[in-house]
Design a protein around this motif. Structure first.
Motif, PDB file in Angstrom:
ATOM      1  N   TYR A 109     -11.753  43.662 -32.945  1.00 35.98           N
ATOM      2  CA  TYR A 109     -10.882  44.215 -33.732  1.00 35.98           C
ATOM      3  C   TYR A 109      -9.243  43.122 -33.585  1.00 35.98           C
ATOM      4  O   TYR A 109      -9.016  43.255 -34.614  1.00 35.98           O
ATOM      5  N   ALA A 110      -9.161  42.790 -32.417  1.00 33.54           N
ATOM      6  CA  ALA A 110      -7.639  42.806 -31.857  1.00 33.54           C
ATOM      7  C   ALA A 110      -7.552  41.149 -32.109  1.00 33.54           C
ATOM      8  O   ALA A 110      -6.610  40.940 -32.747  1.00 33.54           O
ATOM      9  N   ARG A 111      -8.564  40.428 -33.244  1.00 39.99           N
ATOM     10  CA  ARG A 111      -8.692  39.085 -33.345  1.00 39.99           C
ATOM     11  C   ARG A 111      -7.568  39.189 -35.070  1.00 39.99           C
ATOM     12  O   ARG A 111      -7.633  38.056 -35.489  1.00 39.99           O
ATOM     13  N   LEU A 112      -8.285  40.511 -35.597  1.00 40.30           N
ATOM     14  CA  LEU A 112      -7.449  40.280 -37.191  1.00 40.30           C
ATOM     15  C   LEU A 112      -6.285  41.395 -36.782  1.00 40.30           C
ATOM     16  O   LEU A 112      -5.019  40.436 -37.701  1.00 40.30           O
ATOM     17  N   LEU A 383      -3.207  49.446 -44.109  1.00 42.66           N
ATOM     18  CA  LEU A 383      -1.688  48.574 -44.597  1.00 42.66           C
ATOM     19  C   LEU A 383      -1.836  47.771 -43.750  1.00 42.66           C
ATOM     20  O   LEU A 383      -1.753  46.701 -44.229  1.00 42.66           O
ATOM     21  N   THR A 384      -2.948  48.090 -42.965  1.00 45.85           N
ATOM     22  CA  THR A 384      -2.223  47.351 -41.709  1.00 45.85           C
ATOM     23  C   THR A 384      -2.566  45.904 -41.696  1.00 45.85           C
ATOM     24  O   THR A 384      -2.313  44.836 -42.269  1.00 45.85           O
ATOM     25  N   LEU A 385      -4.348  45.815 -42.584  1.00 45.20           N
ATOM     26  CA  LEU A 385      -4.762  44.497 -41.991  1.00 45.20           C
ATOM     27  C   LEU A 385      -5.204  43.902 -43.664  1.00 45.20           C
ATOM     28  O   LEU A 385      -5.879  43.422 -43.775  1.00 45.20           O
ATOM     29  N   GLY A 386      -4.579  44.562 -44.892  1.00 43.85           N
ATOM     30  CA  GLY A 386      -4.751  44.313 -46.072  1.00 43.85           C
ATOM     31  C   GLY A 386      -3.977  42.759 -46.387  1.00 43.85           C
ATOM     32  O   GLY A 386      -5.109  41.943 -46.649  1.00 43.85           O
TER      33      GLY A 386
END
Length: 414
Positions: A109-112, A383-386
């Motif tokens: 998850y942290a890599r994204l 929103l964060t990862l869009g």
């Protein structure tokens, strides 16, 4: 209408995918039945959460599970009628939340998450939307020293393993940072890396305007009309039929409606959430988003007023609103911020977060369907990862090197 790619879903994830495809030279049509950003992207807490390296896990402590079973928690609530449908994903969710598995998931998850702020800043600058972003992070407000100690430990773990920035606040420092919160709080944790968004729907539409400036097109229609058309794909819009060599499903919680007839039925489940805006009394202000650590709601300064967002409701995705959580936390929010003021909105807003049992999004090529791609399942972090999802998926579709190894997010893991 013809295009290289049709992207189904005009939330922040779909719009971001479309922008990145268009930037890489793929003629793209964005397709939705509603205007951009009017679904779940409209009602989030508006934080680009660089600190969110530990996704929301399933509780494994028996006493904590028991409190959730009796629906006594304000941060989570379930409908009894949903339990038969939730047994399978919850069993998998519990399995993946085992500590060693969870740590491995957090690393993926942290890599994204590591790229989220930079990817947003790049698109916001190109879209002329920098004024919608506010630096300064967000704060967890803790009522007791024990609660504060627990969050500080998590913050230390995040900094040590993933380089996340934070600042420890005692009671006096918290009062100085947020003078209109009630006095007597033990302190807080200020995450310093995240960026707040003053109006999430406006940011999504700014990215849409950038997409159209780059030559992309928007069309209205029902994504359930997606069908195989020779070697490509077709959807029927309100005004015309659209053909494309490739298609992307980015419909958030509604994605399985389209993927299931095509042979892909992932165990996506929904966490519904609610929000309401308030007009603070007098000259009262909230400088940054604040989480009430004890009760699981957030107060967030927005262009529309101060937004109160609830925790998770496990209910039918398309069922009528049951804003019990908002009713429970509203008096608590007035206690935390006595000058919160009166409601502004005439109606309570509700949205649906698309969650996966292993807490990771689904990004990559569809199994057994050449030319079909997926970008959904982001849970609390759409929103964060869009933009990061858009950047990575567009790279995969055009033969470029993705921002990180996409293996952990591949659709065929389910």
């Amino acid at each position: 209408m013809q295009a290289d790619v049709v992207v189904l879903g005009a939330g922040i994830v779909g719009v971001s995918i479309a922008v990145h495809l268009q930037r890489l030279g793929r003629q793209t049509i964005l397709f939705d039945r509603r205007p951009a950003g009017e679904g779940t992207s409209f009602g989030n807490a508006g934080i680009i959460q660089r600190e969110a390296v530990f996704p929301h896990h399933f509780p494994r402590d028996f006493r904590e599970l028991l409190s959730y079973a009796f629906n006594s928690k304000t941060e989570a609530r379930y409908h009894l009628s949903m339990l038969p449908r939730l047994l399978r994903p919850f069993a998998q969710y519990w399995h993946h939340s085992e500590p060693s598995r969870y740590r491995a998931i957090a690393r993926d998850y942290a890599r994204l998450i590591a790229h989220c702020v930079d990817d947003h800043r790049e698109l916001a600058a190109e879209a002329g939307a920098e004024s919608l972003l506010r630096d300064g992070g967000w704060t967890i407000a803790c009522e007791t020293p024990q609660s504060l100690a627990g969050f500080l430990k998590t913050a230390e773990d995040s900094r040590r393993e993933f380089g996340v920035g934070f600042r420890a606040l005692d009671g006096a420092a918290l009062s100085a940072a947020e003078p209109h919160l009630r006095s007597g709080l033990a302190g807080g944790v200020q995450w310093t890396d995240p960026v707040a968004v003053l109006e999430p729907v406006a940011l999504t539409r700014a990215y849409l305007a950038l997409f159209e400036k780059l030559g992309g097109r928007f069309a209205y229609g029902d994504a359930r009309t997606l069908t195989r058309a020779g070697a490509g794909w077709a959807v029927t819009g309100d005004e015309t039929k659209i053909s494309a060599r490739e298609a992307v499903v980015a419909l958030g919680a509604w994605s399985p409606i389209v993927t299931k007839p095509l042979g892909y039925d992932p165990p996506v489940f929904v966490k519904r959430g609610y929000h309401m805006h308030y007009r603070p009394d007098g000259n009262a202000v909230l400088n940054h988003p604040v989480l009430d650590a004890a009760n699981g709601y957030m107060l967030v300064p927005m262009n529309q007023g101060i937004r109160l967002t609830t925790g998770a409701e496990f209910a039918d995705r398309d069922g009528p609103p049951t804003p019990v959580q908002l009713a429970k936390v509203e008096p608590l929010a007035h206690k935390l911020m006595p000058a919160l003021g009166q409601r502004i909105d005439s109606e309570i807003w509700m949205g649906a977060r698309p969650c996966t049992p292993d807490m990771l999004p689904i990004i990559g090529p569809a199994p057994r369907q050449p030319g079909l791609w997926f970008g959904f399942g982001h849970g609390h972090q759409g929103l964060t990862l869009g933009p990061t999802t858009g950047r990575m998926l567009a790279a995969m579709m055009t033969g470029h090197e993705p921002v990180t190894d996409p293996t952990a997010y591949r659709p065929d893991r389910f």
